[in-house]
Scaffold this motif. Structure first.
Motif, PDB file in Angstrom:
ATOM      1  N   LEU A  31      19.735 -22.884 -19.569  1.00  0.00           N
ATOM      2  CA  LEU A  31      20.900 -23.779 -19.443  1.00  0.00           C
ATOM      3  C   LEU A  31      21.926 -23.517 -20.539  1.00  0.00           C
ATOM      4  O   LEU A  31      23.022 -24.067 -20.502  1.00  0.00           O
ATOM      5  CB  LEU A  31      20.452 -25.249 -19.527  1.00  0.00           C
ATOM      6  N   GLY A  32      21.547 -22.677 -21.523  1.00  0.00           N
ATOM      7  CA  GLY A  32      22.393 -22.496 -22.696  1.00  0.00           C
ATOM      8  C   GLY A  32      21.953 -23.408 -23.835  1.00  0.00           C
ATOM      9  O   GLY A  32      22.643 -23.539 -24.841  1.00  0.00           O
ATOM     10  N   GLU A  33      20.800 -24.028 -23.667  1.00  0.00           N
ATOM     11  CA  GLU A  33      20.261 -24.916 -24.705  1.00  0.00           C
ATOM     12  C   GLU A  33      19.805 -24.099 -25.915  1.00  0.00           C
ATOM     13  O   GLU A  33      19.564 -22.898 -25.798  1.00  0.00           O
ATOM     14  CB  GLU A  33      19.083 -25.735 -24.156  1.00  0.00           C
ATOM     15  N   HIS A  34      19.636 -24.781 -27.070  1.00  0.00           N
ATOM     16  CA  HIS A  34      19.100 -24.095 -28.248  1.00  0.00           C
ATOM     17  C   HIS A  34      17.574 -24.115 -28.279  1.00  0.00           C
ATOM     18  O   HIS A  34      16.948 -23.217 -28.811  1.00  0.00           O
ATOM     19  CB  HIS A  34      19.634 -24.752 -29.535  1.00  0.00           C
ATOM     20  N   LYS A  35      17.005 -25.192 -27.764  1.00  0.00           N
ATOM     21  CA  LYS A  35      15.551 -25.339 -27.849  1.00  0.00           C
ATOM     22  C   LYS A  35      14.968 -25.827 -26.525  1.00  0.00           C
ATOM     23  O   LYS A  35      15.544 -26.714 -25.878  1.00  0.00           O
ATOM     24  CB  LYS A  35      15.195 -26.385 -28.936  1.00  0.00           C
ATOM     25  N   LYS A  36      13.845 -25.251 -26.172  1.00  0.00           N
ATOM     26  CA  LYS A  36      13.088 -25.697 -24.996  1.00  0.00           C
ATOM     27  C   LYS A  36      11.855 -26.459 -25.480  1.00  0.00           C
ATOM     28  O   LYS A  36      11.047 -25.913 -26.244  1.00  0.00           O
ATOM     29  CB  LYS A  36      12.619 -24.491 -24.174  1.00  0.00           C
ATOM     30  N   VAL A  37      11.757 -27.704 -25.034  1.00  0.00           N
ATOM     31  CA  VAL A  37      10.625 -28.543 -25.422  1.00  0.00           C
ATOM     32  C   VAL A  37       9.842 -28.907 -24.159  1.00  0.00           C
ATOM     33  O   VAL A  37      10.418 -29.420 -23.197  1.00  0.00           O
ATOM     34  CB  VAL A  37      11.118 -29.831 -26.123  1.00  0.00           C
ATOM     35  N   VAL A  38       8.553 -28.604 -24.142  1.00  0.00           N
ATOM     36  CA  VAL A  38       7.708 -28.956 -22.999  1.00  0.00           C
ATOM     37  C   VAL A  38       6.836 -30.146 -23.405  1.00  0.00           C
ATOM     38  O   VAL A  38       6.193 -30.126 -24.454  1.00  0.00           O
ATOM     39  CB  VAL A  38       6.832 -27.770 -22.551  1.00  0.00           C
ATOM     40  N   VAL A  39       6.877 -31.183 -22.581  1.00  0.00           N
ATOM     41  CA  VAL A  39       6.049 -32.370 -22.816  1.00  0.00           C
ATOM     42  C   VAL A  39       4.858 -32.287 -21.868  1.00  0.00           C
ATOM     43  O   VAL A  39       5.028 -32.067 -20.668  1.00  0.00           O
ATOM     44  CB  VAL A  39       6.843 -33.668 -22.535  1.00  0.00           C
ATOM     45  N   VAL A  40       3.667 -32.427 -22.412  1.00  0.00           N
ATOM     46  CA  VAL A  40       2.466 -32.429 -21.570  1.00  0.00           C
ATOM     47  C   VAL A  40       1.642 -33.631 -22.011  1.00  0.00           C
ATOM     48  O   VAL A  40       1.472 -33.875 -23.204  1.00  0.00           O
ATOM     49  CB  VAL A  40       1.706 -31.081 -21.681  1.00  0.00           C
ATOM     50  N   SER A  41       1.191 -34.440 -21.065  1.00  0.00           N
ATOM     51  CA  SER A  41       0.460 -35.637 -21.477  1.00  0.00           C
ATOM     52  C   SER A  41      -1.032 -35.409 -21.354  1.00  0.00           C
ATOM     53  O   SER A  41      -1.486 -34.581 -20.550  1.00  0.00           O
ATOM     54  CB  SER A  41       0.904 -36.844 -20.656  1.00  0.00           C
ATOM     55  N   VAL A  42      -1.783 -36.143 -22.144  1.00  0.00           N
ATOM     56  CA  VAL A  42      -3.241 -35.944 -22.186  1.00  0.00           C
ATOM     57  C   VAL A  42      -3.931 -36.467 -20.930  1.00  0.00           C
ATOM     58  O   VAL A  42      -5.131 -36.262 -20.758  1.00  0.00           O
ATOM     59  CB  VAL A  42      -3.875 -36.586 -23.443  1.00  0.00           C
ATOM     60  N   THR A  43      -3.187 -37.106 -20.032  1.00  0.00           N
ATOM     61  CA  THR A  43      -3.789 -37.504 -18.754  1.00  0.00           C
ATOM     62  C   THR A  43      -3.739 -36.381 -17.725  1.00  0.00           C
ATOM     63  O   THR A  43      -4.233 -36.538 -16.620  1.00  0.00           O
ATOM     64  CB  THR A  43      -3.057 -38.723 -18.156  1.00  0.00           C
TER      65      THR A  43
END
Lengths: 215, 215
Positions: free
Chosen positions: A127-139
């Motif tokens: 997207l042109g973003e600076h950082k990619k953050v992936v959220v993963v939940s423990v469920t």
């Protein structure tokens, strides 16, 4: 497939335009990606509550339908622009570019982009973003990094969310960490709970460092 | 977009071939769809354990990468064919047709098709199955039917999974049920827990009825 390659090449050109625009206003852009139901929006709302007043903020919300998430963001007092992707399974660079016409990137601040809840498709679209953050939940089970490797292979940061639920689950955190290390050893991994507040300080510190790097 | 329409029209023609093949062997085909981490595989393993010995069974497993899920299925003693979709975000009818060459549909029994974990893309692709089952877990938030309406709008059955975790969550089951009723009033909704076994009898009864309808 030729069609797909053309599409991705076009996307990358628009992403470069977005990145130049964000750099010009010293806006850190963070692309938040995850499965549906990982708790991205709750985590984001809590983050905005902690940052507002200190940092200029805005949010772009991608959802197939509804403005529920944008409404939740606006309730924190932070402006949000909603993109409804309809049958499309991800945000692309032109959708972000379009959002800039209606909501300027916050100068010297942070633009959070909440992608469509999907562990497959958003991975392919810069997207042109600076950082990619992936959220993963423990469920969600420990095996997600290996089953959805394209997503995790590009992550700068992995937020392991809902750790307050660990006592009630058969979840092996070490196994998840091992799989993450196989797919993306460079990624930072932080354990958080949007509900209990655990780990929020480390996440804010990570955002602070990322801001310094582009200032 | 013309390309997309051609693709879906071709898919529908292959799906019709699959359906005729399944009908010829009186095989009930059930397409299981959900977010990543909803507990589909655990639920399916438990279902297979309860049905095996009484009903001919087979599984087609769709995953972007790995054969983890197929390995878990095979550990129950039921045959499984793994389809790795790579960068593709869903199973399509030709993938199912291909699987028949390597693993025949179980005559007079049930073929479970576990789709790629994704609440967006699999909704667009008819596989030739008889029933579409959407699994949504109580850890995912109540708003999923409205945010991913294409998926829920085609569901014959919605399995609300992980209900054993309800005491530990801020989850409003009535709100979920209300949203489901808005999007798909015709769907049957069953509460289940693959871990505690709650609701498994009702799910097996629903499968029994679906088998009778095609016998």
């Amino acid at each position: 497939m030729q069609v797909e390659q053309d599409l991705l090449a076009k996307n990358d050109r628009i992403a470069a335009v977005n990145r130049a625009r964000l750099d010009a206003t010293h806006t850190l852009a963070v692309n938040l990606m995850s499965s549906p139901g990982s708790g991205k929006t709750t985590l984001l709302c809590r983050t905005l509550e902690l940052l507002k007043g200190q940092t200029p903020l805005a949010v772009v919300e991608g959802d197939q339908q509804t403005s529920f998430d944008a409404d939740r963001i606006r309730a924190t007092g932070v402006p949000a622009h909603q993109v409804n992707t309809g049958a499309v399974c991800h945000l692309d660079a032109s959708m972000l570019l379009g959002s800039f016409e209606l909501q300027a990137p916050p100068e010297g601040g942070i633009l959070f982009i909440e992608n469509v809840g999907n562990l497959v498709c958003p991975a392919g679209f810069d997207l042109g973003e600076h950082k990619k953050v992936v959220v993963v939940s423990v469920t969600e089970g420990e095996d997600k990094p290996l089953k959805y490797p394209y997503m995790f292979a590009k992550a700068d940061l992995v937020l392991v969310n809902k750790v307050d639920l660990l006592p009630h689950l058969d979840f092996d955190l070490e196994r998840l960490m091992g799989y993450l290390a196989q797919i993306r050893p460079e990624a930072t991994v932080l354990k958080v709970s949007a509900r209990s507040g655990e780990g929020m300080e480390s996440w804010l510190a990570w955002l602070g460092e990322a801001r310094s790097a582009i200032a």
